[in-house]
Design an enzyme around this catalytic site. Structure first.
Site, PDB file in Angstrom:
ATOM      1  N   HIS B 192       0.872  -1.173   0.000  1.00  0.00           N
ATOM      2  CA  HIS B 192       0.000   0.000   0.000  1.00  0.00           C
ATOM      3  C   HIS B 192       0.905   1.218   0.000  1.00  0.00           C
ATOM      4  O   HIS B 192       1.685   1.413   0.920  1.00  0.00           O
ATOM      5  CB  HIS B 192      -0.913   0.003   1.236  1.00  0.00           C
ATOM      6  N   CYS B 193       0.829   1.995  -1.044  1.00  0.00           N
ATOM      7  CA  CYS B 193       1.760   3.111  -1.186  1.00  0.00           C
ATOM      8  C   CYS B 193       1.128   4.412  -0.706  1.00  0.00           C
ATOM      9  O   CYS B 193       0.156   4.883  -1.295  1.00  0.00           O
ATOM     10  CB  CYS B 193       2.151   3.247  -2.658  1.00  0.00           C
ATOM     11  N   PRO B 194       1.638   5.037   0.340  1.00  0.00           N
ATOM     12  CA  PRO B 194       1.056   6.299   0.796  1.00  0.00           C
ATOM     13  C   PRO B 194       1.338   7.436  -0.172  1.00  0.00           C
ATOM     14  O   PRO B 194       0.565   8.392  -0.254  1.00  0.00           O
ATOM     15  CB  PRO B 194       1.742   6.550   2.134  1.00  0.00           C
ATOM     16  N   HIS B 431       9.680   2.252  -0.021  1.00  0.00           N
ATOM     17  CA  HIS B 431       8.275   1.990   0.212  1.00  0.00           C
ATOM     18  C   HIS B 431       8.020   0.767   1.051  1.00  0.00           C
ATOM     19  O   HIS B 431       7.068   0.705   1.783  1.00  0.00           O
ATOM     20  CB  HIS B 431       7.549   1.840  -1.116  1.00  0.00           C
TER      21      HIS B 431
END
Lengths: 145, 491
Positions: B192-194, B431
């Site tokens: 899940h990439c912020p 990441h």
């Protein structure tokens, strides 16, 4: 279209007795493939050969959709060069095959399964997880499983 | 401790009306005269937000997407305004042209990564879930505590364990993982990439990869051009300070690019390695295929053992369709039932997390005379210790549970809930570190929400015991109304 009429009549008249689920077959990896094992609940309803043929054709169609070959590479590279904006205008190969699968399932339902009191649900409506087969029980015959 | 036994779902009890034709067909829509048909995104159970009537999907928290966009825009605009005129005059016209192309690539791929469905798997229908439960019970023994639910399959002569997802009520396909932030199972889950405010999965991995690669090129390009610009200005013995005074914006760009280039280049390199070996970040971090378990035969079963084939299949393979059908219409007969089911499912998620605290409170608050008090809802929870008598009480809390489902606005460019819950305290980290941090954050936030539940049961427990003997797994929809009534009297 007598066959389509039969399908609708079936849905209006019959009660759902049970549902059978054919799960995915992951032995070849993550590609979309369904188990071809004949479910025991359908023993009395449909011919084993017929059912397995339907499942094999379905699996072949999905394999065609996910095939990695020259055409898909071309599509992928073209899309990459246009920063994938081409997906907004063009229908992908996968989507075209999905339409073909939808037509195939409808045809199978009308010709083979509806007269036997069964209904195949297109796997895409179940997130490509299962093939849902609804078994109808005709109300005039009586209730029961 | 019979009340702790999970109860089987009786498929007969699930009142399925006569099945309708597939809801995507416009025919169904036209038949609903005068009734606004709801689209499926409006009742989507995960924590996603939808814009433009379901065309755009984002995660619940936008993360630092505005920051990412802002940084890219600011740097590029400064570059075009302050450096390009000089370089255009002194060098070549290709510099702004290349910069422009790279910038367009970066922004488009970023927006596509953020707004595309990453490969969300729709949750199992109640009938499907019942069928799976039946199969599990047939194979194992249903004792006090249900056995851990895993299924083993052979993929390319290697044993792979499939886990059961309690939220989505299904066995996860291989390489699928449940994202706790988005509350969805995502196929080929990477992370899940912020920075993009979305999960990266099967469908948007290629966009994400394009984004980071083009961003590396852009960053390096701008850095190089700005350095050249300053060098040209400083030549002739005038010095760097003079050059910086003449063009202060270049200093800003230099700083931003200098700090970004290491992490972005590192990330690109890391993902290139992943693509070449057909791995996901999730698998790499967990070491699923690195042979840590000691058995000699753990290689990656999905790899084609050829770098080119791996790259092509990951990046140039056929584009899979979205499985959640956001813009399809809900069938009218089932829509009201589905909404209730979805709200319950959302509530169940809260219960799954907060059972321990609630259990303690309730056991002290009441000694329920009805240990078998219903699971009035359709599907049993994951934790056998969950509180049966309190279930009717804890289920319906619309204020808290409904917010993930239907906050979306119906217009394009809807409201932005820009709550960055945790500042990017590791600003330029790779990441894959965020993967772990997010899981702990979501657990904390869910437990915060869970705490709100605890105040209610104390009121409702007195109501539920008289009604609960009548509740049982066979009274699915009837029990829902019971629950609503008990709440109606309370509020």
């Amino acid at each position: 279209m007598a066959n389509a009429h039969n399908l609708q009549d079936l849905q209006h008249q019959a009660a759902v007795a049970s549902k059978v689920y054919v799960q995915r077959d992951y032995n070849s990896g993550t590609i979309c493939r369904f188990q071809t094992k004949f479910p025991s609940e359908l023993e009395s309803r449909v011919d084993r050969q017929q059912f397995e043929e339907t499942m094999h054709t379905l699996n072949n169609l999905y394999a065609e959709a996910e095939k990695i070959g020259g055409k898909s590479y071309l599509e992928g590279c073209l899309a990459c060069m246009t920063a994938y904006t081409i997906f907004l205008c063009m229908e992908t190969h996968y989507e075209k095959v999905l339409k073909k699968i939808a037509r195939f399932i409808k045809e199978q339902n009308e010709k083979i399964y509806a007269p036997l009191g069964l209904l195949l649900t297109d796997p895409i409506e179940r997130g490509l997880r299962v093939v849902e087969i609804t078994i109808f029980e005709d109300r005039s015959i009586g209730s029961g499983r | 401790m019979k009340h702790c036994e999970y109860q089987q779902i009786d498929p007969q009890a699930l009142s399925t009306p006569t099945p309708t034709l597939p809801p995507q067909h416009a025919v169904v829509q036209e038949e609903k005269k005068g009734e606004t048909a709801r689209r499926k995104w409006e009742v989507f159970p995960g924590k996603n937000r939808f814009y433009c009537d379901g065309r755009i999907i984002v995660a619940q928290q936008s993360g630092v997407l505005p920051l990412t966009l802002g940084l890219i825009l600011v740097t590029t605009v400064l570059f075009f305004v302050f450096d390009c005129p000089f370089l255009l005059k002194h060098l070549t016209v290709f510099i702004p042209a290349i910069g422009g192309v790279l910038f367009v690539f970066v922004v488009i791929s970023l927006l596509q990564t953020s707004f595309t469905d990453p490969g969300i798997l729709p949750r199992a229908t109640p009938d499907e879930a019942a069928d799976i439960e039946k199969q599990i019970d047939n194979s194992g023994s249903s004792t006090y505590r249900p056995p851990p639910r895993t299924k083993e399959v052979m993929i390319n002569q290697q044993v792979v364990k499939l886990k059961y997802c309690f939220t989505c009520k299904m066995f996860r396909p291989p390489r699928t993982s449940h994202c706790s932030l988005c509350d969805n199972c995502v196929e080929r889950f990477d992370h899940h990439c912020p920075w993009v405010g979305n999960c990266v999965g099967k469908r948007n991995y290629r966009f994400f990869y394009t984004f980071i690669v083009s961003l590396s090129f852009l960053t390096v390009f701008i850095f190089g051009c700005v350095a050249t610009h300053l060098a040209l200005r400083a030549q002739g013995g005038r010095g760097l300070m003079f050059a910086l005074q003449e063009s202060p914006a270049s200093a800003v760009e230099l700083v931003i690019c200098f700090f970004s280039v290491w992490s972005i280049l590192g990330l690109s390199g890391f993902h290139t390695y992943l693509v070449a070996s057909n791995l996901t970040t999730n698998e790499d971090i967990k070491g699923s295929w690195s042979g840590k378990s000691g058995t000699e035969d753990t290689g990656n079963p999905y790899s084609y053992n050829n770098i080119i084939t791996n790259c092509c299949s990951v990046l140039c393979g056929p584009m899979p369709p979205s499985l959640i059908d956001r813009r399809g219409f809900m069938p009218v007969e089932e829509s009201s039932q589905t909404v209730a089911t979805e709200v319950e499912l959302a509530a169940k998620n809260e219960i799954n997390v907060c059972t321990q605290g609630t259990k303690d409170l309730l056991e002290s608050a009441s000694r329920s005379p009805c240990p078998q008090a219903g699971k009035p809802q359709t599907v049993s929870t994951s934790c056998p210790d969950s509180i049966d008598p309190a279930d009717p009480a804890v289920t319906f809390n619309p204020d808290v549970t409904s917010d993930p489902v239907a906050v979306p606005s119906l217009k394009c460019g809807g409201r932005h809930h820009s709550h960055t819950t945790s500042p990017p305290d590791e600003p330029r980290q790779l990441h894959h570190h965020h993967n772990r941090h997010h899981k702990t954050r979501s657990a904390r936030s869910s437990s915060k929400r869970a705490a709100l539940h605890i105040s209610n049961p104390a009121y409702n427990v007195s109501l539920s015991p008289p009604t609960s003997p009548g509740l049982g797994p066979s009274h699915g929809t009837g029990a829902e109304e019971h629950v609503r009534d008990s709440f109606a009297t309370l509020h």
